[in-house]
Design a protein around this motif. Structure first.
Motif, PDB file in Angstrom:
ATOM      1  N   THR A  61       0.926  -1.263   0.125  1.00 62.74           N
ATOM      2  CA  THR A  61      -0.031  -0.041  -0.096  1.00 62.74           C
ATOM      3  C   THR A  61       0.938   1.248  -0.014  1.00 62.74           C
ATOM      4  O   THR A  61       1.952   1.138   0.266  1.00 62.74           O
ATOM      5  N   GLY A  62       0.331   2.306  -0.196  1.00 68.47           N
ATOM      6  CA  GLY A  62       0.980   3.714  -0.064  1.00 68.47           C
ATOM      7  C   GLY A  62       1.462   4.268  -1.544  1.00 68.47           C
ATOM      8  O   GLY A  62       1.733   5.290  -1.608  1.00 68.47           O
ATOM      9  N   GLY A  63       1.590   3.285  -2.474  1.00 65.21           N
ATOM     10  CA  GLY A  63       2.255   3.721  -3.734  1.00 65.21           C
ATOM     11  C   GLY A  63       1.034   4.026  -4.646  1.00 65.21           C
ATOM     12  O   GLY A  63      -0.227   3.855  -4.428  1.00 65.21           O
ATOM     13  N   LYS A  64       1.646   4.226  -6.121  1.00 71.60           N
ATOM     14  CA  LYS A  64       0.476   4.264  -6.958  1.00 71.60           C
ATOM     15  C   LYS A  64       1.077   3.943  -8.285  1.00 71.60           C
ATOM     16  O   LYS A  64       2.041   4.016  -8.756  1.00 71.60           O
ATOM     17  N   ILE A  65       0.124   3.170  -9.149  1.00 71.65           N
ATOM     18  CA  ILE A  65       0.473   2.649 -10.363  1.00 71.65           C
ATOM     19  C   ILE A  65      -0.329   3.280 -11.218  1.00 71.65           C
ATOM     20  O   ILE A  65      -1.499   3.321 -11.466  1.00 71.65           O
ATOM     21  N   GLY A  66       0.104   4.357 -12.137  1.00 67.41           N
ATOM     22  CA  GLY A  66      -0.827   5.286 -12.933  1.00 67.41           C
ATOM     23  C   GLY A  66      -1.228   4.588 -14.325  1.00 67.41           C
ATOM     24  O   GLY A  66      -0.796   3.245 -14.610  1.00 67.41           O
ATOM     25  N   ALA A  67      -1.989   5.084 -15.056  1.00 69.30           N
ATOM     26  CA  ALA A  67      -2.685   4.651 -16.282  1.00 69.30           C
ATOM     27  C   ALA A  67      -1.421   4.550 -17.163  1.00 69.30           C
ATOM     28  O   ALA A  67      -0.590   5.383 -17.299  1.00 69.30           O
ATOM     29  N   GLY A  68      -1.407   3.270 -17.803  1.00 70.00           N
ATOM     30  CA  GLY A  68      -0.409   2.988 -18.957  1.00 70.00           C
ATOM     31  C   GLY A  68       0.972   2.561 -18.084  1.00 70.00           C
ATOM     32  O   GLY A  68       2.178   2.731 -19.021  1.00 70.00           O
ATOM     33  N   GLN A  69       1.009   2.451 -17.023  1.00 69.63           N
ATOM     34  CA  GLN A  69       2.002   2.002 -16.235  1.00 69.63           C
ATOM     35  C   GLN A  69       2.196   0.583 -15.462  1.00 69.63           C
ATOM     36  O   GLN A  69       1.044   0.121 -15.384  1.00 69.63           O
ATOM     37  N   PHE A  70       3.363   0.178 -15.065  1.00 68.49           N
ATOM     38  CA  PHE A  70       3.124  -1.348 -14.020  1.00 68.49           C
ATOM     39  C   PHE A  70       4.339  -1.204 -13.241  1.00 68.49           C
ATOM     40  O   PHE A  70       4.948  -0.063 -13.081  1.00 68.49           O
ATOM     41  N   GLU A  71       4.008  -2.125 -12.181  1.00 69.35           N
ATOM     42  CA  GLU A  71       5.141  -2.123 -11.007  1.00 69.35           C
ATOM     43  C   GLU A  71       5.622  -3.513 -10.879  1.00 69.35           C
ATOM     44  O   GLU A  71       4.701  -4.448 -10.987  1.00 69.35           O
ATOM     45  N   ASP A  72       6.973  -3.692 -10.351  1.00 71.83           N
ATOM     46  CA  ASP A  72       7.406  -4.982 -10.197  1.00 71.83           C
ATOM     47  C   ASP A  72       7.739  -4.982  -8.556  1.00 71.83           C
ATOM     48  O   ASP A  72       8.177  -4.144  -8.087  1.00 71.83           O
ATOM     49  N   PHE A  73       7.057  -6.001  -8.128  1.00 62.45           N
ATOM     50  CA  PHE A  73       7.211  -6.404  -6.619  1.00 62.45           C
ATOM     51  C   PHE A  73       7.919  -7.657  -6.501  1.00 62.45           C
ATOM     52  O   PHE A  73       7.603  -8.761  -6.832  1.00 62.45           O
ATOM     53  N   ASP A  74       9.142  -7.482  -5.959  1.00 62.44           N
ATOM     54  CA  ASP A  74      10.398  -8.559  -5.507  1.00 62.44           C
ATOM     55  C   ASP A  74       9.780  -9.171  -4.320  1.00 62.44           C
ATOM     56  O   ASP A  74       9.950  -8.655  -3.207  1.00 62.44           O
ATOM     57  N   VAL A  75       9.943 -10.476  -4.351  1.00 65.24           N
ATOM     58  CA  VAL A  75       9.903 -11.421  -3.101  1.00 65.24           C
ATOM     59  C   VAL A  75      10.759 -12.397  -3.026  1.00 65.24           C
ATOM     60  O   VAL A  75      10.741 -13.132  -4.034  1.00 65.24           O
ATOM     61  N   ALA A  76      11.808 -12.450  -2.158  1.00 65.18           N
ATOM     62  CA  ALA A  76      12.676 -13.373  -1.917  1.00 65.18           C
ATOM     63  C   ALA A  76      12.258 -14.494  -1.121  1.00 65.18           C
ATOM     64  O   ALA A  76      11.516 -14.411  -0.233  1.00 65.18           O
ATOM     65  N   PHE A  77      12.684 -15.719  -1.490  1.00 69.81           N
ATOM     66  CA  PHE A  77      12.243 -17.063  -0.791  1.00 69.81           C
ATOM     67  C   PHE A  77      13.549 -17.983  -0.368  1.00 69.81           C
ATOM     68  O   PHE A  77      14.630 -17.914  -1.003  1.00 69.81           O
ATOM     69  N   GLY A  78      13.379 -18.515   0.785  1.00 66.19           N
ATOM     70  CA  GLY A  78      14.483 -19.459   1.045  1.00 66.19           C
ATOM     71  C   GLY A  78      14.163 -20.799   0.493  1.00 66.19           C
ATOM     72  O   GLY A  78      15.246 -21.466   0.317  1.00 66.19           O
TER      73      GLY A  78
END
Length: 239
Positions: A115-132
């Motif tokens: 939460t707290g961010g914004k992805i505007g029209a025509g945009q995308f966001e990458d969210f990275d998750v590391a795992f063991g």
């Protein structure tokens, strides 16, 4: 029917067909995905990237919730910081503890909320998750995802496709787990610009395959139009 009328009709059909193919391809690419598309069963010390494109023209994405399976848990989850976003990891007690070289694991991550961010029209966001460690006792992991927009709309990416069936309208991000050594993990994808278009958010291999398929369809349609034109022209010359 005159040659000109037949030619105009063939041209209209060609244009309509090509436009429909391109539109369908654009819609198909704009969904939440996980990258890479596959890992080895039991892989360790890797990274999963959840790519979230914004589909709305008049609203921004303001919240992303990814639900991790707990029947086949992902162990040792860590979230990479993302500018403007706050991540919250929720854990749950496992019904069946998992035995590892480091001991028995009784809890695992069940949800990650950004939460707290914004992805505007025509945009995308990458969210990275590391795992063991990834599970060894299944061939697929499904990460159901909720995408919330600034206007209150919630898109539920939770549908699972059956083997051999067409992709559902709102598919959940899916990771295939393949047979192989668990010590080797694919390299995490390079972070892309958040201002790229939703079409660019699709995985490279998917985009390539889709592009080749579209090109083939368009060539076929144009070929049909050319054949129609030749037939009408020949018929006109004979009459």
């Amino acid at each position: 029917m005159s040659a000109n009328s037949a030619l105009r009709r063939a041209g209209a059909v060609t244009a309509l067909t090509a436009a429909s193919v391109l539109l369908a391809a654009g819609v198909a690419s704009a969904h939440v995905t996980v990258h890479p598309e596959s890992y080895a069963k039991g892989a360790t010390d890797g990274v999963l990237t959840f790519r979230v494109p914004n589909e709305e023209d008049t609203a921004s994405t303001t919240k992303v919730q990814v639900f991790l399976p707990t029947d086949h848990p992902v162990l040792g989850v860590l979230v990479s910081p993302r500018d403007g976003w706050t991540a919250k990891v929720t854990t749950t007690k496992l019904k069946t503890p998992v035995k590892t070289d480091d001991g028995t694991i009784t809890e695992a991550a069940s949800e990650i909320t950004w939460t707290g961010g914004k992805i505007g029209a025509g945009q995308f966001e990458d969210f990275d998750v590391a795992f063991g460690q990834l599970p060894e006792d299944t061939g697929r992991l499904t990460f159901k995802t909720l995408q919330t927009y600034s206007d209150g709309k919630v898109v539920r990416w939770i549908e699972e496709a059956a083997d051999g069936a067409e992709e559902p309208e709102n598919p959940a991000p899916t990771l295939e787990l393949t047979a192989g050594g668990g010590d080797t993990a694919p390299t995490a994808p390079t972070k892309s610009s958040a201002k790229a278009t939703p079409a660019a958010a699709a995985d490279t291999s998917d985009s390539t395959a889709r592009g080749l398929g579209i090109a083939g369809l368009i060539v076929g349609v144009l070929g049909l139009a050319a054949a129609t034109f030749a037939f009408v022209r020949t018929r006109g010359a004979r009459s």
